[in-house]
Design a protein around this motif. Structure first.
Motif, PDB file in Angstrom:
ATOM      1  N   ASP A  65       3.138  10.256  15.355  1.00 21.35           N
ATOM      2  CA  ASP A  65       2.003  11.162  15.200  1.00 21.35           C
ATOM      3  C   ASP A  65       0.955  10.536  14.288  1.00 21.35           C
ATOM      4  OD1 ASP A  65       2.981  11.494  12.548  1.00 21.35           O
ATOM      5  OD2 ASP A  65       4.257  13.154  13.197  1.00 21.35           O
ATOM      6  N   ALA A  66      -0.138  11.295  14.067  1.00 23.17           N
ATOM      7  CA  ALA A  66      -1.255  10.785  13.271  1.00 23.17           C
ATOM      8  C   ALA A  66      -0.849  10.539  11.820  1.00 23.17           C
ATOM      9  CB  ALA A  66      -2.428  11.768  13.337  1.00 23.17           C
ATOM     10  N   LYS A  67       0.054  11.367  11.300  1.00 15.95           N
ATOM     11  CA  LYS A  67       0.512  11.178   9.923  1.00 15.95           C
ATOM     12  C   LYS A  67       1.169   9.811   9.754  1.00 15.95           C
ATOM     13  CE  LYS A  67       3.537  13.205   6.394  1.00 15.95           C
ATOM     14  NZ  LYS A  67       4.514  14.292   6.098  1.00 15.95           N
ATOM     15  N   GLU A  68       2.029   9.455  10.702  1.00 12.83           N
ATOM     16  CA  GLU A  68       2.673   8.143  10.638  1.00 12.83           C
ATOM     17  C   GLU A  68       1.664   7.015  10.862  1.00 12.83           C
ATOM     18  OE1 GLU A  68       5.981   7.464   9.826  1.00 12.83           O
ATOM     19  OE2 GLU A  68       5.832   9.567   9.239  1.00 12.83           O
ATOM     20  N   ALA A  69       0.612   7.279  11.659  1.00 10.76           N
ATOM     21  CA  ALA A  69      -0.432   6.275  11.862  1.00 10.76           C
ATOM     22  C   ALA A  69      -1.154   5.986  10.556  1.00 10.76           C
ATOM     23  CB  ALA A  69      -1.419   6.746  12.925  1.00 10.76           C
ATOM     24  N   ARG A  70      -1.458   7.046   9.788  1.00  9.90           N
ATOM     25  CA  ARG A  70      -2.101   6.845   8.489  1.00  9.90           C
ATOM     26  C   ARG A  70      -1.175   6.086   7.543  1.00  9.90           C
ATOM     27  NH1 ARG A  70      -3.512  12.239   9.345  1.00  9.90           N
ATOM     28  NH2 ARG A  70      -1.934  12.927   7.847  1.00  9.90           N
ATOM     29  N   LYS A  71       0.110   6.426   7.571  1.00  8.81           N
ATOM     30  CA  LYS A  71       1.070   5.701   6.742  1.00  8.81           C
ATOM     31  C   LYS A  71       1.098   4.219   7.121  1.00  8.81           C
ATOM     32  CE  LYS A  71       4.421   9.378   5.698  1.00  8.81           C
ATOM     33  NZ  LYS A  71       5.837   9.797   5.887  1.00  8.81           N
ATOM     34  N   SER A  72       1.004   3.948   8.416  1.00  9.51           N
ATOM     35  CA  SER A  72       1.026   2.556   8.879  1.00  9.51           C
ATOM     36  C   SER A  72      -0.078   1.748   8.219  1.00  9.51           C
ATOM     37  CB  SER A  72       0.856   2.499  10.405  1.00  9.51           C
ATOM     38  OG  SER A  72       1.906   3.154  11.065  1.00  9.51           O
ATOM     39  N   VAL A  73      -1.306   2.298   8.226  1.00  5.66           N
ATOM     40  CA  VAL A  73      -2.431   1.568   7.642  1.00  5.66           C
ATOM     41  C   VAL A  73      -2.277   1.468   6.128  1.00  5.66           C
ATOM     42  CG1 VAL A  73      -4.933   1.411   7.529  1.00  5.66           C
ATOM     43  CG2 VAL A  73      -3.867   2.501   9.476  1.00  5.66           C
ATOM     44  N   PHE A  74      -1.753   2.523   5.508  1.00  2.59           N
ATOM     45  CA  PHE A  74      -1.542   2.507   4.065  1.00  2.59           C
ATOM     46  C   PHE A  74      -0.585   1.384   3.671  1.00  2.59           C
ATOM     47  CE2 PHE A  74       0.994   3.836   0.378  1.00  2.59           C
ATOM     48  CZ  PHE A  74      -0.011   3.986  -0.572  1.00  2.59           C
ATOM     49  N   TYR A  75       0.554   1.308   4.358  1.00  4.23           N
ATOM     50  CA  TYR A  75       1.524   0.262   4.039  1.00  4.23           C
ATOM     51  C   TYR A  75       0.980  -1.122   4.406  1.00  4.23           C
ATOM     52  CZ  TYR A  75       5.171   3.739   3.140  1.00  4.23           C
ATOM     53  OH  TYR A  75       5.909   4.762   2.610  1.00  4.23           O
ATOM     54  N   ALA A  76       0.324  -1.224   5.570  1.00  7.85           N
ATOM     55  CA  ALA A  76      -0.219  -2.515   5.985  1.00  7.85           C
ATOM     56  C   ALA A  76      -1.245  -3.017   4.979  1.00  7.85           C
ATOM     57  CB  ALA A  76      -0.855  -2.406   7.368  1.00  7.85           C
ATOM     58  N   THR A  77      -2.118  -2.130   4.507  1.00  5.43           N
ATOM     59  CA  THR A  77      -3.124  -2.520   3.524  1.00  5.43           C
ATOM     60  C   THR A  77      -2.464  -3.005   2.241  1.00  5.43           C
ATOM     61  OG1 THR A  77      -4.642  -0.873   4.446  1.00  5.43           O
ATOM     62  CG2 THR A  77      -5.176  -1.762   2.272  1.00  5.43           C
ATOM     63  N   GLY A  78      -1.402  -2.316   1.822  1.00  7.95           N
ATOM     64  CA  GLY A  78      -0.679  -2.730   0.624  1.00  7.95           C
ATOM     65  C   GLY A  78      -0.058  -4.100   0.766  1.00  7.95           C
TER      66      GLY A  78
END
Length: 550
Positions: free
Chosen positions: A290-303
């Motif tokens: 879902d969109a929540k996991e999509a946002r998490k993906s970018v958050f972790y990737a950016t980190g």
């Protein structure tokens, strides 16, 4: 061993504006046993993962998006693995080694694209799409023309990336095994096809995760050893670097690397917005639930990516301390063996010896395999899902037929990648990654962002603006100094700047705006009205797959 080191650094060249050609014959070298053992371990592990993934890939959704079962953390690590290249690792650290503080220009340019994806694209992309970003771009516009444009933009980016990766991979394997270059490229192409053909997105994801872990571990060890040598004191690190560097205190001041502000701005725009238009990156947001996991993906990737670029900064200054003063890494004239792009690889040898050099060699190859697998899957989905299923078959293709076309496309892309790798063996390909980012920023990104946010966008505007952006980026690159002068041999370029993104993006956005606001047709009015209803769907999380228009 020194000759092996010098050629591994060729993998850094495609991302650097001042890079030389990746070309010329490479002499066969004595085998690096540690590198070969680690390389074989990696290949064996990833082939087992491909076998495991093939047992779990049964449907179209499994093949394209791993069934949406990847977690946000896993997807973030896979995105980082897809994005952190050998060019970043070797090239940016070399820029820090030669120019100090200014080397961060490139890493900041890459990194700043991720907040754009996080805040503007990731959530709506996941809510509105299914398999490719063209699902989103066509959610309120005419399917056939928009999908054709999106697929063409994707395939051009994929082709440019594949050429750079295949040439670099071929030369690395040639050095590791002492093989003929053509045989090396064929082996890389076969591995690439096996990963994608049988394992789909699930296998590709885990190849990227493993590669990300290996690269982060190797870079962390190097940075740790550098900091240990200065008692973990950054002040000592910078002070000692200033003492031994030929430029002295100037390496701590910005402004020495970029001489042409227009090219610098164009490169920055390409890196920032091109990241948000890369098809193999955008495709990863459909692998989560879902969109929540999509946002998490970018958050972790950016980190992960931000941490990685911090490491390259430390590695660059560490190379100044531990490599520049070591005569073992210099030639008779006092220059660094193999050029400045070798700084990070020499540092790996300095802090970890031949064993760690072998590890870095294996990681460099793992990097390329992870990237080409993602690129191949993105190209195959553009052909099978966008062109075949929705353009040729008008949305009436069966799931079985679409998967069949996708796998045939993977085989064809493997053959094309091998052919291009052989064809461009001795050509200057340093411009190709920069051109790929420019096209993604000038064609893909404007269509994606405007289709999500601008209510007055019409098919006519999107088509004209998108094609103008794509063609302008290609034409200006051909007429610029890299191709027109260095490759074609003319005395001076017609387009005087190195990168086209500043002008091609402007033309794309202005063209899309102009031909949309002047579109008074009935179809244009219906498309504007459709945005209002679809906009609500993008906020509530109801995807395009549930839309009657789709």
């Amino acid at each position: 061993m020194k000759r092996l080191i010098s050629v591994i650094t060729l993998l850094a060249l495609p991302n650097l504006s001042q890079a030389d050609a990746i070309g010329g014959a490479v002499q066969r070298q004595p085998l690096n046993i540690q590198a070969i053992i680690m390389f074989l371990l990696f290949v064996g592990a990833t082939l087992y993962i491909t076998y495991w993934a093939s047992k779990r890939t049964r449907s179209r959704g499994d093949y394209y998006t791993a069934g949406g079962r990847i977690t946000g953390f896993q997807n973030g690590l896979a995105i980082a693995g897809d994005f952190m290249s050998a060019a970043s690792f070797l090239g940016i650290s070399a820029l820090v080694y030669t120019s100090g503080y200014d080397g961060l220009i490139y890493s900041i340019g890459f990194l700043i694209g991720w907040p754009i994806i996080l805040f503007l694209i990731a959530e709506r992309l996941r809510n509105l799409g299914r398999y490719t970003f063209a699902d989103v771009a066509s959610y309120r516009l005419k399917q056939k023309p928009i999908r054709t444009l999106s697929a063409c933009g994707s395939l051009v980016v994929v082709a440019l990336y594949l050429i750079a990766q295949m040439v670099g991979a071929g030369k690395l394997i040639q050095l590791l095994f002492g093989l003929n270059y053509h045989v090396a490229v064929i082996l890389v192409g076969i591995l690439m096809v096996l990963y994608v053909l049988f394992g789909g997105m699930l296998a590709t994801t885990w190849v990227q995760i493993i590669k990300a872990v290996l690269l982060l571990a190797g870079a962390s060890f190097m940075a740790l050893m550098v900091m240990k040598s200065v008692n973990f004191d950054f002040n000592v690190l910078f002070a000692e670097a200033v003492k031994v560097h030929p430029k002295g205190l100037a390496i701590m001041s910005p402004g020495g690397l970029v001489s042409d502000p227009i090219s610098a701005l164009s490169l920055g725009l390409a890196l920032m917005f091109g990241t948000a238009g890369l098809p193999h990156i955008l495709m990863r947001f459909f692998t989560v639930s879902d969109a929540k996991e999509a946002r998490k993906s970018v958050f972790y990737a950016t980190g992960f990516i931000g941490y990685f670029y911090i490491l390259t900064f430390i590695i660059g200054f560490g190379a100044i301390l531990l490599v520049s003063a070591n005569p073992a890494f210099k030639d008779a004239s006092g220059a660094l063996l193999g050029g400045n792009n070798m700084a990070a690889v020499h540092l790996a040898n300095a802090v970890g010896g031949n064993f760690f050099l072998g590890f870095i060699s294996a990681v460099a190859f793992a990097t390329i395999l992870a990237v080409v697998a993602g690129l191949t899957l993105a190209g195959a989905s553009a052909v099978s899902h966008d062109l075949y299923a929705n353009v040729i078959k008008n949305g009436k293709a069966t799931e079985r037929d679409e998967l069949k076309v996708s796998k045939i496309t993977v085989l064809l892309l493997g053959v094309v990648a091998i052919a291009l790798g052989i064809l461009f063996e001795k050509q200057n390909i340093a411009f190709m990654v920069g051109l790929a980012f420019s096209i993604a920023a000038s064609c893909n990104f404007p269509i994606i962002i405007l289709s999500m946010y601008w209510s007055r966008l019409t098919t006519r505007g999107a088509m004209i603006g998108g094609w103008l952006g794509l063609l302008t980026a290609v034409i200006l690159m051909i007429l610029g100094p890299t191709i027109w002068v260095q490759i074609l041999g003319h005395a001076k370029p017609i387009y005087p700047y190195e990168y086209p993104a500043l002008f091609s993006m402007l033309i794309a956005f202005v063209g899309t705006w102009l031909f949309s606001v002047t579109d008074s047709s009935l179809a244009g009015q219906q498309e504007r009205e459709r945005f209002r209803s679809q906009f609500v769907r993008s906020q509530t999380g109801l995807g395009i797959s549930q839309s009657a228009n789709h």
